[in-house]
Design a protein around this motif. Structure first.
Motif, short mmCIF file in Angstrom:
data_model
loop_
_atom_site.label_atom_id
_atom_site.label_comp_id
_atom_site.label_asym_id
_atom_site.label_seq_id
_atom_site.Cartn_x
_atom_site.Cartn_y
_atom_site.Cartn_z
N TYR A 122 0.86 -1.16 0.07
CA TYR A 122 0.13 -0.13 0.05
C TYR A 122 0.97 1.29 0.17
CZ TYR A 122 -3.53 -3.39 1.73
OH TYR A 122 -4.14 -4.34 1.84
N THR A 123 0.43 2.39 -0.74
CA THR A 123 0.93 3.69 -0.61
C THR A 123 -0.07 4.70 -0.47
OG1 THR A 123 0.68 3.92 -3.12
CG2 THR A 123 3.00 2.83 -2.09
N SER A 124 0.41 5.72 0.12
CA SER A 124 -0.78 6.93 0.38
C SER A 124 -0.05 7.93 -0.50
CB SER A 124 -0.73 7.41 1.89
OG SER A 124 -1.28 8.49 1.97
N SER A 125 -1.03 8.68 -1.19
CA SER A 125 -0.49 9.76 -2.00
C SER A 125 -0.17 11.01 -1.27
CB SER A 125 -1.64 10.10 -3.20
OG SER A 125 -2.88 10.56 -2.60
N ASP A 126 -0.72 11.31 0.07
CA ASP A 126 -0.47 12.35 0.79
C ASP A 126 -0.16 12.09 2.42
OD1 ASP A 126 -0.32 14.85 2.06
OD2 ASP A 126 -1.96 15.52 1.36
N GLU A 127 1.12 11.89 2.84
CA GLU A 127 1.44 11.22 3.95
C GLU A 127 1.26 12.36 5.10
OE1 GLU A 127 5.49 9.42 3.75
OE2 GLU A 127 4.31 7.67 2.97
N ASN A 128 0.79 13.59 4.60
CA ASN A 128 0.49 14.63 5.78
C ASN A 128 -0.77 14.25 6.14
OD1 ASN A 128 2.78 16.27 5.78
ND2 ASN A 128 2.24 17.23 3.64
N VAL A 129 -1.72 13.37 5.46
CA VAL A 129 -3.03 12.92 6.01
C VAL A 129 -2.78 11.44 6.21
CG1 VAL A 129 -5.28 12.42 5.07
CG2 VAL A 129 -4.01 14.40 4.22
N VAL A 130 -2.47 10.55 5.76
CA VAL A 130 -2.30 9.28 6.31
C VAL A 130 -0.89 8.61 5.92
CG1 VAL A 130 -3.09 6.88 5.89
CG2 VAL A 130 -4.77 8.68 6.02
N THR A 131 -0.21 7.86 6.89
CA THR A 131 0.90 7.29 6.80
C THR A 131 0.72 5.89 6.71
OG1 THR A 131 1.47 7.36 8.89
CG2 THR A 131 2.23 9.16 7.60
N ILE A 132 1.53 4.92 6.09
CA ILE A 132 1.10 3.50 6.13
C ILE A 132 2.47 2.85 6.42
CG2 ILE A 132 0.49 1.60 4.68
CD1 ILE A 132 -1.24 3.51 2.98
N ASN A 133 2.11 1.78 7.17
CA ASN A 133 3.40 0.89 7.59
C ASN A 133 2.72 -0.45 7.34
OD1 ASN A 133 5.41 -0.39 8.56
ND2 ASN A 133 5.04 -0.09 10.73
N GLY A 134 3.27 -1.37 6.47
CA GLY A 134 2.72 -2.57 6.05
C GLY A 134 1.47 -2.49 5.70
N SER A 135 0.36 -3.05 6.39
CA SER A 135 -1.15 -2.76 6.21
C SER A 135 -1.88 -1.83 7.05
CB SER A 135 -1.81 -4.27 5.95
OG SER A 135 -1.70 -4.72 7.20
N THR A 136 -0.90 -1.22 7.97
CA THR A 136 -1.69 -0.43 8.95
C THR A 136 -1.55 1.06 8.58
OG1 THR A 136 -0.81 -1.96 10.93
CG2 THR A 136 -1.52 0.31 11.24
N ALA A 137 -2.73 1.64 8.42
CA ALA A 137 -2.91 3.12 8.10
C ALA A 137 -3.03 3.86 9.32
CB ALA A 137 -4.06 3.32 7.09
N THR A 138 -2.23 4.95 9.43
CA THR A 138 -2.44 5.93 10.65
C THR A 138 -2.82 7.41 10.09
OG1 THR A 138 -0.63 4.57 11.61
CG2 THR A 138 -1.16 6.94 12.48
N ILE A 139 -3.95 7.99 10.71
CA ILE A 139 -4.32 9.13 10.42
C ILE A 139 -3.39 10.37 11.06
CG2 ILE A 139 -6.31 10.93 10.63
CD1 ILE A 139 -7.93 8.35 10.34
#
Length: 254
Positions: A122-139
């Motif tokens: 997985y990748t997030s286009s805006d890491e100022n909104v959501v970051t991703i580590n493996g399959s875990t998304a953090t707001i």
């Protein structure tokens, strides 16, 4: 022979050398040493044909026993080995639409799956909104980001077409009306030095946000009544949020 073939695909042709060059030869699958996989093949004239779809991962080598007959009493039998070649298979990804989130929501798991069973990236286009580590998304902020699921393939599978889903993260103020409940009492309100929040036993944690939706403080809810200290806070509008019930309530500091 490549795997994932079609039935009746031509595997090869038999050629027989005979002292009598005028003889015409016929061929048949016969019993004997090496006949273990005769049923997986058929013959058409001098052509060996596939009688099934072959899968390299299931079985990569087959043996047949073939008899050549010159029609004049001359017979010759021989075992042949047919090797199946591995071909990369296609894969697809299933990635469902994502529900809107709000600042302060806990990290959550992304649940895309690939038909190959390989791990989805997985990748997030805006890491100022959501970051991703493996399959875990953090707001980490408010706004919109695009979450893209991909799988790059390996020796057995081609890369899968990527699938993207848009994720909206609201501020706490934009969702307050949807989360409003009246099971919570805050007093005094307006308050000066502290406010008391009355709540259910299972309230969990209490979060304090400013008017912009910025999280200022998190504290454990105690019993049915929790004190929120306000001495260090400037005057203005705040929001109190109960995590277990996702309830929000307005609090004014004066």
């Amino acid at each position: 022979m490549n795997e994932l073939n079609s039935i009746r695909d031509i595997i090869g042709q038999f050629v027989t050398t005979d002292q009598n060059q005028a003889d015409l030869h016929t061929y048949s699958l016969v019993s004997g040493s090496g006949d273990a996989d005769n049923a997986s093949f058929s013959l058409s004239g001098n052509q060996l044909l596939a009688a099934q779809e072959f899968d390299f991962e299931t079985k990569s080598s087959y043996s047949v026993r073939v008899e050549a007959n010159d029609g004049n009493g001359g017979l010759f039998e021989q075992e042949f080995i047919i090797t199946i070649t591995n071909v990369k298979e296609n894969q697809t990804i299933t990635f469902s639409a994502l529900a809107d989130k709000a600042m302060g929501d806990p990290a959550f798991e992304l649940t895309a799956i690939s038909t190959s069973g390989l791990t989805v990236i997985y990748t997030s286009s805006d890491e100022n909104v959501v970051t991703i580590n493996g399959s875990t998304a953090t707001i980490v902020g408010t706004g919109t980001t695009t979450i893209t699921a991909s799988q790059h393939g390996n020796d057995e599978f081609n890369a899968a077409p990527t699938i993207s889903q848009e994720l909206l993260v609201n501020s706490i103020t934009s969702v307050i009306q949807k989360e409003w409940i009246h099971e919570v009492t805050i007093f005094p309100n307006p308050a000066r030095s502290q406010a008391i929040v009355q709540h259910a036993e299972n309230a969990g944690s209490i979060e304090l946000y400013d008017a912009t939706g910025k999280l200022l403080r998190t504290q454990i809810a105690m019993g049915r009544e929790t004190k929120v200290e306000l001495n260090s806070m400037p005057t203005g509008l705040y929001f109190v949020r109960l995590i277990n019930s996702k309830a929000c309530y307005r609090l004014i500091k004066n």
